[in-house]
Enzyme design. Structure first.
Site, mmCIF file in Angstrom:
data_model
loop_
_atom_site.group_PDB
_atom_site.id
_atom_site.type_symbol
_atom_site.label_atom_id
_atom_site.label_comp_id
_atom_site.label_asym_id
_atom_site.label_seq_id
_atom_site.Cartn_x
_atom_site.Cartn_y
_atom_site.Cartn_z
ATOM 1 N N SER A 138 -2.576 -3.085 0.895
ATOM 2 C CA SER A 138 -1.347 -2.768 0.825
ATOM 3 C C SER A 138 -1.365 -0.882 -0.234
ATOM 4 C CB SER A 138 -0.227 -3.220 -0.685
ATOM 5 O OG SER A 138 0.604 -2.831 -1.423
ATOM 6 N N TYR A 148 -2.355 -7.652 -8.464
ATOM 7 C CA TYR A 148 -2.519 -7.603 -7.224
ATOM 8 C C TYR A 148 -2.945 -6.558 -6.109
ATOM 9 C CZ TYR A 148 0.547 -7.208 -2.203
ATOM 10 O OH TYR A 148 1.293 -7.214 -1.278
#
Ligand SMILES: NC(=O)c1ccc[n+]([C@@H]2O[C@H](COP(=O)([O-])OP(=O)(O)OC[C@H]3O[C@@H](n4cnc5c(N)ncnc54)[C@H](OP(=O)(O)O)[C@@H]3O)[C@@H](O)[C@H]2O)c1
Length: 258
Positions: A138, A148
């Site tokens: 990501s 995350y």
């Protein structure tokens, strides 16, 4: 590519990979937790593209179930030419407010599963002298923001290091680093993204096509969309202290909203 194994194949980016790869004539091994959804995807792919589809229901945060997927990748009689480590989720909670068990499960899926499956796939692909690994990371991995982002930062760095180790072997590794993409991920995490400008949203089908082009071109990093190419480029060259200060401010704003 002839057979591709895609994790997180039942929705969003993984589902888009399955359609694009099947359309290009690849057989598929599809992995996710829910068997009924896997069966629906399998029926859809077989009917539309006349390819073979194998189902592997597995929770990748569970070591024994992850090992079953690794065993499939190691099967010399049924070689897998492309591995797409895509399965993932975000807890949607700040580190100190959330449960540690949820954090551990996220780390297991975003990092441990990627590590184990890449290890098995890279070894058997190298033996055969060909193959591709795509790790869906990501753009969040470029900035220090939440666990995350930290896990995705690991995924991107790991994939680049794997690509170094595989250089000259006929096997490639690519980290796909998308920004916000219309999928089920936001609903699952209960994060309200309604105020995000339209220009920042990506579509899974397009980013998958762009990523496969990048793999073909031998790129190690695939960042889809102009806004995210800019963010990634700036984050890579800006002083770390500035990136830390800006991401710290953005994280504080997000925490206040939760
Ligand atoms: N959407 C975005 O904005 C965005 C941005 C950047 C990166 N990403 C990354 O893109 C990847 C795909 O996300 P998405 O947005 O397409 O999400 P999604 O629509 O929620 O799909 C997630 C997929 O992963 C599977 N999955 C979730 N937990 C799993 C587990 N423990 N074991 C096995 N499979 C599991 C889900 O199926 P089951 O529930 O049946 O297991 C589903 O097929 C993730 O790695 C995510 O971090 C997404």
């Amino acid at each position: 590519m002839r057979t591709a194994l895609v994790t997180g194949a039942t929705s969003g980016i993984g589902h888009a990979f399955c359609h694009e790869l099947a359309e290009r004539g690849n057989d598929l091994v599809i992995v996710a937790r829910h068997r009924a959804r896997l069966e629906n995807v399998s029926d859809e792919l077989r009917a539309r593209y006349s390819v073979n589809v194998e189902i592997l229901a597995a929770d990748l945060s569970n070591r024994a179930q992850l090992q079953r997927v690794a065993d499939r990748l190691a099967d010399r009689d049924r070689p897998v030419n492309l591995l797409v480590n895509n399965a993932g989720f975000v807890t949607g909670k700040s580190f100190l407010k959330g449960d540690l068990a949820d954090e551990e499960a996220m780390l297991d899926v975003l990092c441990r599963a990627v590590l184990v499956l890449s290890h098995t796939a890279a070894r058997s692909m190298r033996e055969r002298g060909r193959g591709h690994i795509i790790n869906v990371s990501s753009v969040a991995g470029f900035v220090p923001m939440g666990t995350y982002g930290a896990a995705k930062g690991w995924c991107t760095a790991f994939t680049q290091s794997l690509a170094h180790e595989l250089a000259g072997s006929g096997v490639s590794a690519t980290a796909l680093c998308p920004g916000f993409t219309h999928t089920e991920m936001q609903e699952r995490s209960n994060v309200d993204m309604s105020r995000l400008p339209k220009v920042m949203w990506l579509e899974a089908d397009q980013l998958v096509r762009d990523c496969l082009d990048d793999v073909k071109a031998g790129k190690v990093l695939s960042v889809p969309g102009v806004p995210y190419k800019l963010i990634a480029g700036i984050a890579e060259v800006a002083p770390r202290a500035l990136v830390r200060a800006l991401s710290g401010r953005a994280a504080a704003l997000r925490r206040r909203k939760r």
